[in-house]
Motif scaffolding. Structure first.
Motif, PDB file in Angstrom:
ATOM      1  N   GLU A 100       0.814  -1.211   0.000  1.00 44.67           N
ATOM      2  CA  GLU A 100       0.000   0.000   0.000  1.00 44.67           C
ATOM      3  C   GLU A 100       0.851   1.266   0.000  1.00 44.67           C
ATOM      4  N   GLY A 101       1.944   1.236   0.759  1.00 40.58           N
ATOM      5  CA  GLY A 101       2.817   2.415   0.807  1.00 40.58           C
ATOM      6  C   GLY A 101       2.240   3.578   1.580  1.00 40.58           C
ATOM      7  N   ALA A 102       1.268   3.301   2.456  1.00 42.90           N
ATOM      8  CA  ALA A 102       0.682   4.389   3.249  1.00 42.90           C
ATOM      9  C   ALA A 102       0.395   3.905   4.664  1.00 42.90           C
ATOM     10  N   TYR A 103       1.202   2.954   5.136  1.00 46.37           N
ATOM     11  CA  TYR A 103       0.906   2.387   6.448  1.00 46.37           C
ATOM     12  C   TYR A 103       2.185   2.233   7.267  1.00 46.37           C
ATOM     13  N   ASP A 117      -3.442   1.171  -4.099  1.00 50.26           N
ATOM     14  CA  ASP A 117      -4.396   1.608  -3.074  1.00 50.26           C
ATOM     15  C   ASP A 117      -5.000   0.425  -2.340  1.00 50.26           C
ATOM     16  N   TRP A 118      -5.273   0.624  -1.062  1.00 47.31           N
ATOM     17  CA  TRP A 118      -5.758  -0.471  -0.238  1.00 47.31           C
ATOM     18  C   TRP A 118      -7.069  -1.045  -0.771  1.00 47.31           C
ATOM     19  N   ASP A 119      -7.987  -0.188  -1.164  1.00 53.39           N
ATOM     20  CA  ASP A 119      -9.306  -0.663  -1.609  1.00 53.39           C
ATOM     21  C   ASP A 119      -9.205  -1.653  -2.760  1.00 53.39           C
ATOM     22  N   GLY A 120      -8.202  -1.467  -3.619  1.00 48.62           N
ATOM     23  CA  GLY A 120      -8.112  -2.341  -4.788  1.00 48.62           C
ATOM     24  C   GLY A 120      -7.009  -3.371  -4.663  1.00 48.62           C
ATOM     25  N   ALA A 144       1.341  -6.306   2.837  1.00 49.32           N
ATOM     26  CA  ALA A 144       0.832  -4.985   3.208  1.00 49.32           C
ATOM     27  C   ALA A 144       0.111  -5.029   4.554  1.00 49.32           C
ATOM     28  N   GLY A 145       0.692  -5.720   5.504  1.00 51.49           N
ATOM     29  CA  GLY A 145       0.076  -5.768   6.834  1.00 51.49           C
ATOM     30  C   GLY A 145      -1.314  -6.360   6.801  1.00 51.49           C
ATOM     31  N   MET A 146      -1.533  -7.313   5.895  1.00 42.47           N
ATOM     32  CA  MET A 146      -2.889  -7.833   5.734  1.00 42.47           C
ATOM     33  C   MET A 146      -3.151  -9.008   6.673  1.00 42.47           C
ATOM     34  N   ASN A 147      -4.150  -8.849   7.484  1.00 41.76           N
ATOM     35  CA  ASN A 147      -4.527  -9.930   8.394  1.00 41.76           C
ATOM     36  C   ASN A 147      -5.222 -11.044   7.627  1.00 41.76           C
ATOM     37  N   THR A 166      -7.787   6.062   3.432  1.00 46.95           N
ATOM     38  CA  THR A 166      -6.491   5.690   4.013  1.00 46.95           C
ATOM     39  C   THR A 166      -6.511   5.971   5.511  1.00 46.95           C
ATOM     40  N   GLN A 167      -5.551   5.348   6.227  1.00 45.11           N
ATOM     41  CA  GLN A 167      -5.450   5.576   7.668  1.00 45.11           C
ATOM     42  C   GLN A 167      -5.126   7.037   7.965  1.00 45.11           C
TER      43      GLN A 167
END
Lengths: 259, 238
Positions: free
Chosen positions: A35-38, A75-78, A93-96, A165-166
């Motif tokens: 994602e590059g935003a977390y 982007d996270w949504d996609g 990407a930190g995905m649970n 985004t966060q």
């Protein structure tokens, strides 16, 4: 039959990305979506370079697996749809690894498990974050995340707001539109060290709910990519055994990867 | 089973059955956003168009600047400026007692959409008013009509005939761009669709949303046909 198909799929995947040089067994190049935003997990810094725990860790794994890795920012949504449409081969990407997502994608072994927390204004004195206590409050989280799903599942009496985004959720907490935000603890801590220094604090940790949060953070792959999955799982296991996973975690998260 | 789950049930589309009610709620919010902002925008635009044509010179310049800015910059940019930009001045808004307004994403969206569409509609009305032959107003004056009556009874009905189609286009544009409301946390039709997609990863929900937007636009088109027939009934050849 299934192993044969998986083998074929792996071959096709390799052929698709390295035309002409694909050999029968080896995956030589993988594309990684993030994602590059977390921060501190994965973040695009001011120089437009990716940095963070997952970036260092995955580059380490790539060296271990002797494959060439290319990072793709999405982007996270996609992020899952783009995996399914083969824009990249693995999501880091930190995905649970939640049961809901596992219906669509495969997960590797868990490489970190992030505590989850709620953050609110410094003036809040109570640490009670039960749905009853937060009735009528406005809660925010990043949309399409386990945190939003968790809020939707339990906090029906509160106003819930999903953010792309966060960072936008953080901004709205700062602006005072939100009473609380929910996210991974480390992501919140890096916000509290930075812009949120004066306004906010951690109110309480959120207890993990296996059905919603899953067992921890894994890498997501398309279903059927068993050769790639086995290769990455082997590298993860090695990195756990020789302590290099924890080395990266200590550097970026300030603690061991799995508590 | 409630009514909003039925379309998905009939179509055999699981994702629509599960999120049908969220989509229905979203549709209501989308329609509210578009209807309220377009209507408020229209009334604002009538005043702006008049002042743009007949106001004192500084007012004319100010309105020209306003329409240039709001027609020349992306609506998303305007929305973020209002939502996140103005949102940072919480203490000021609390002082003047307007924080309840700027705190709510729905009001922020309504404000952004209204001032944006007002700029477009004002330009459409200005053009339509300018297109009227001078003789119309002169004839009305010769009959002893007052300026207000001339405007309401002579100018507006004819300007609306000219401006009706462009105004309809503007409404259709608003229906479609209202989808950006989902980016400031609103669960409008697009927001509900994104939620459903994020949970199910079933792309067909976007197709359903597209068809709903298409249906809304088609309804507007038909209403506009009726309105045009009504407004031009004196011009129809028998």
């Amino acid at each position: 039959m299934t192993t044969k198909r998986a083998f074929l799929a792996a071959m096709l995947a390799a052929a698709a990305f390295v035309p002409g040089t694909a050999s029968a067994q080896a995956i030589t190049e993988i594309k990684i979506g993030t994602e590059g935003a977390y921060p501190p997990y994965n973040n695009l810094n001011a120089k437009k370079e990716l940095e963070g725990f997952e970036i260092d860790y995955m580059n380490d794994l790539c060296a271990r697996m002797k494959v060439k890795c290319t990072w793709v920012v999405q982007d996270w949504d996609g992020i899952i749809p783009a995996l399914l449409s083969k824009k990249y081969d693995v999501i880091v990407a930190g995905m649970n690894a939640t049961p809901e997502r596992a219906k669509r994608v495969d997960f590797t072994d868990v490489y970190t498990s992030t505590p989850i927390a709620m953050v609110g204004a410094k003036s809040i004195t109570s640490t009670n974050i039960s749905p009853d206590a937060l009735k009528g409050k406005t809660l925010g989280a990043q949309g399409s995340t386990i945190h939003m799903n968790y809020l939707e599942a339990y906090y029906k009496g509160s106003t819930l707001r999903p953010y792309p985004t966060q960072e936008e959720a953080n901004l709205d907490l700062l602006n005072g539109r939100l009473d609380y935000i929910v996210a991974d603890l480390e992501a919140l801590e890096s916000f509290l060290k930075d812009k949120g220094k004066d306004c906010c604090k951690i109110i309480a940790e959120v207890k993990r709910d296996a059905a919603i949060h899953g067992p921890g953070v894994g890498m997501a792959l398309r279903k059927g990519e068993d050769a790639l999955k086995a290769m990455i799982n082997k590298a993860i296991a090695e990195s756990k055994a020789d302590g290099s996973l924890d080395k990266h975690a200590m550097k970026w998260l300030g603690k061991k990867a799995i508590q | 089973m409630s009514w909003c789950e039925l379309p998905g049930y009939w179509l055999g589309l699981e994702v629509l059955e599960r999120y049908g009610c969220r989509m229905a709620d979203g549709l209501v919010i989308t329609m509210q956003l578009v209807a309220i902002s377009s209507l408020l925008g229209f009334f604002l635009a009538v005043g702006l168009a008049l002042l743009r044509l007949r106001g004192p010179r500084p007012v004319r310049w100010a309105i020209a600047g306003y329409t240039t800015f709001f027609r020349g910059t992306p609506l998303l940019c305007q929305l973020f400026l209002i939502y996140y930009g103005l949102g940072t001045f919480r203490l000021f808004w609390q002082d003047v007692g307007l924080w309840w307004f700027f705190r709510d994403p729905l009001y922020c969206c309504l404000l952004a959409f209204t001032i944006n569409t007002a700029a477009y509609q004002a330009e459409i009305l200005r053009g339509s008013l300018q297109a009227l032959p001078k003789g119309q107003i002169e004839a009305a004056r010769a009959l002893g009509m007052r300026p207000v009556a001339i405007f309401i009874k002579v100018e507006m009905p004819q300007a609306l005939i000219i401006g009706l189609r462009p105004l309809g286009n503007e409404l259709i544009t608003m229906i479609k761009v209202s989808a950006i409301a989902s980016l400031v946390t609103l669960f409008d039709l697009m927001g509900a669709t994104r939620l459903a997609f994020a949970r199910s990863f079933d792309l067909s929900i976007y197709l359903v949303a597209a068809l709903i937007y298409l249906a809304l636009v088609e309804i507007v088109r038909r209403i506009w046909n009726q309105m045009e027939a009504r407004l031009t009934r004196h011009m129809v050849l028998r």
